[in-house]
Design an enzyme around this catalytic site. Structure first.
Site, PDB file in Angstrom:
ATOM      1  N   GLU A 127      29.578  74.538  33.558  1.00 16.36           N
ATOM      2  CA  GLU A 127      30.170  73.631  32.478  1.00 16.36           C
ATOM      3  C   GLU A 127      30.950  72.606  33.125  1.00 16.36           C
ATOM      4  OE1 GLU A 127      32.351  76.574  30.184  1.00 16.36           O
ATOM      5  OE2 GLU A 127      30.720  77.299  29.086  1.00 16.36           O
TER       6      GLU A 127
ATOM      7  N   GLU B  83      24.936  81.278  28.463  1.00 11.83           N
ATOM      8  CA  GLU B  83      25.885  81.928  27.790  1.00 11.83           C
ATOM      9  C   GLU B  83      25.836  81.791  26.333  1.00 11.83           C
ATOM     10  OE1 GLU B  83      29.998  80.850  28.906  1.00 11.83           O
ATOM     11  OE2 GLU B  83      29.477  80.729  31.184  1.00 11.83           O
TER      12      GLU B  83
HETATM   13  O1  IFM Z   1      34.995  82.540  29.420  1.00 13.74           O
HETATM   14  C1  IFM Z   1      34.376  81.290  29.537  1.00 13.74           C
HETATM   15  C2  IFM Z   1      33.544  81.294  30.725  1.00 13.74           C
HETATM   16  O2  IFM Z   1      34.165  81.208  31.822  1.00 13.74           O
HETATM   17  C3  IFM Z   1      32.857  79.615  30.511  1.00 13.74           C
HETATM   18  N1  IFM Z   1      31.988  79.406  29.540  1.00 13.74           N
HETATM   19  C4  IFM Z   1      33.048  79.847  28.107  1.00 13.74           C
HETATM   20  C5  IFM Z   1      33.468  81.251  28.103  1.00 13.74           C
HETATM   21  C6  IFM Z   1      34.201  81.369  26.956  1.00 13.74           C
HETATM   22  O3  IFM Z   1      35.248  80.421  26.858  1.00 13.74           O
END
Ligand code: IFM
Length: 468
Positions: free
Chosen positions: A168, A364
């Protein structure tokens, strides 16, 4: 719906080192920026930190068992940057590498494909210069990151082929350097663009060393992608949504995919720098050749999808939009984020179209639902089941329209330390009792395991309403 999941589809779950491991000083681990940041009063809801978390540095075998019990065939975890490189540069810590080496062997033995993330935000504190300089603001950090990537991939690259360099980039830039809500806690909108560029440069440099160390490497970035939609079907709101899309999504995806930085967002950032009297321009930061390095290798696009942004035109601030919604009675997680599975399908279709049909991996996807054990000791998290079902159907829809998606990694395997929000938000397929470390697979873990084992999404249970 006909479900097009191929037999070799990767069904997995994801975690990150600082969020689950604890044992912050074991095996000569160095201080990370999160160890330092969490000591600042008031920055973490509830005042927690990662010193124990899920205790996974000790209990990682139990975590592997959770995966095998569910029948998953993929696991995304991160190597702790400050564990492997306690001093930032100048030599890797063999004990930390031994630890991850054992973990990789155990995963492979269990038939689980590892996805290893190199930077999931636990940068060595040694790369900071004081409280508010260094880190990703320093170009040299991109080189230090490549040195770390070299150490990890030289050790694990004979067995791990799937690598995620950065998690990210936008969130690192936004929360770490623009708003100061994440480590290292710098709130400087102008300089944040420098940090973001160096994160991408770090990807490019690391991708090169990964390719040298790993036979048949698959390298990606896990990008936080938020579809930006206009609040109304008017020209000002449509322009606002497009500009916001540049700032959140295209500014990172375009250069990673070899297209260079998008012109409209470049102009936007130049405007911010001029208005803020930053004393530098993007030409001072993005040096000749940088975009070539960043765009050299991206074997898959890692998609982190949670929700969408509804944008309306705004004036007077740094950016010509405001995030306004959605308003009204929409489905939301316990964190208040809109649950928008159709936007997920649209996002996947758009990535496929705009980035040359490059393979995608959902690195994710998940939501906060605060369910805990009931009188029977079980966690009946029906809303996560509905969330999973609706998002997997959305994914299947995109695949049935021709999008290549190699895998789906749910965030997260375990409830864990949710950064500035502490331990309150629970994202896990597995409930964690933080007092004892006990893991209790939730009903959603059983549901997801059934999907993974059969490649089919069970028919909707009328007792579990759809999110739409
Ligand atoms: O927990 C985080 C993760 O570390 C990175 N992406 C978003 C998730 C949820 O906020």
């Amino acid at each position: 719906m006909t479900i097009p999941f191929p037999a070799d589809f990767l069904w997995g779950a994801a975690t990150s080192a600082y969020q689950i491991e604890g044992s912050r000083t074991a095996d000569h681990t160095g201080l990370s920026v999160w160890d330092t940041f969490t000591r600042r009063p008031g920055v973490i809801e509830g005042g927690g930190d990662g010193s124990i978390a899920c205790d996974s540095y000790q209990r990682w075998r139990e975590d592997v068992s959770l995966l095998t019990t569910m029948g998953l065939n993929a696991y995304r975890f991160s190597t702790g940057w400050s564990r492997v490189m306690p001093d930032g540069t100048g030599g890797a810590n063999p004990l930390a590498l031994d630890h991850y080496d054992r973990q990789v062997d155990a995963l492979l033995e269990a038939g689980i494909t590892p996805f290893v993330t190199l930077n999931h935000w636990d940068m060595p504190q040694a790369l900071m210069t004081g409280e508010d300089d260094g880190g990703w603001l320093a170009r040299s950090t991109a080189e230090a990151f490549a040195e770390y990537a070299d150490a990890v991939t030289a050790r694990l690259g004979d067995r791990v082929s799937r690598w995620i360099t950065q998690c990210e980039p936008w969130i690192v830039q936004l929360l770490g350097y623009q708003l100061g809500l994440h480590a290292p806690g710098i709130a400087d909108v102008a300089r944040s663009v420098i940090a973001g560029h160096h994160v991408l440069l770090g990807h490019g440099l690391a991708a090169e060393v990964i390719a040298a160390n790993v036979p048949d490497p698959q390298v990606g970035v896990a990008s936080s992608l938020f579809p930006c939609v206009p609040a109304t079907d008017t020209e000002p709101d449509r322009a606002a949504a497009h500009a916001s899309d540049g700032y959140v999504n295209r500014w990172y995806l375009d250069p990673l995919a070899g297209k260079g930085y998008p012109t409209d967002t470049r102009e936007l950032w130049e405007g911010v720098l001029a208005r803020r009297g930053a004393g530098f321009t993007l030409d001072d930061v993005i040096l000749d050749g940088d975009e070539g390095i960043i765009g050299r290798r991206l074997d898959f696009i890692g998609v982190n999808y949670y929700t969408r942004r509804v944008c309306a035109a705004a004036s007077g601030g740094d950016f010509p939009w405001k995030v306004v919604g959605p308003t009204g009675d929409v489905a939301r997680s316990d964190e208040g984020w809109e649950i928008a599975p159709r936007a997920f399908t649209d996002l996947l279709l758009r990535l496929d179209r705009d980035y040359d049909h490059r393979p995608l991996v959902v690195t994710e996807n998940g939501a906060v639902f605060g369910d805990g054990p009931t009188h029977d000791g079980k966690v009946h998290d029906n809303r996560r089941i509905a969330f999973l079902r609706d998002h997997l159907e959305a994914l299947a829809e995109a695949m049935s329209q021709g999008v290549t998606v190699l895998g789906y990694l749910h965030w997260s395997l375990l409830d864990n330390f949710e950064w500035a929000l502490g331990y309150r938000p629970r994202f896990g397929l597995t409930y964690v009792d933080y007092r004892t470390g006990e893991r209790i697979p939730k009903d959603s873990a059983r549901y997801y395991g059934q999907v993974a084992r059969t490649g089919r999404i069970p028919a909707a249970d009328p007792a579990i309403p759809a999110f739409g």
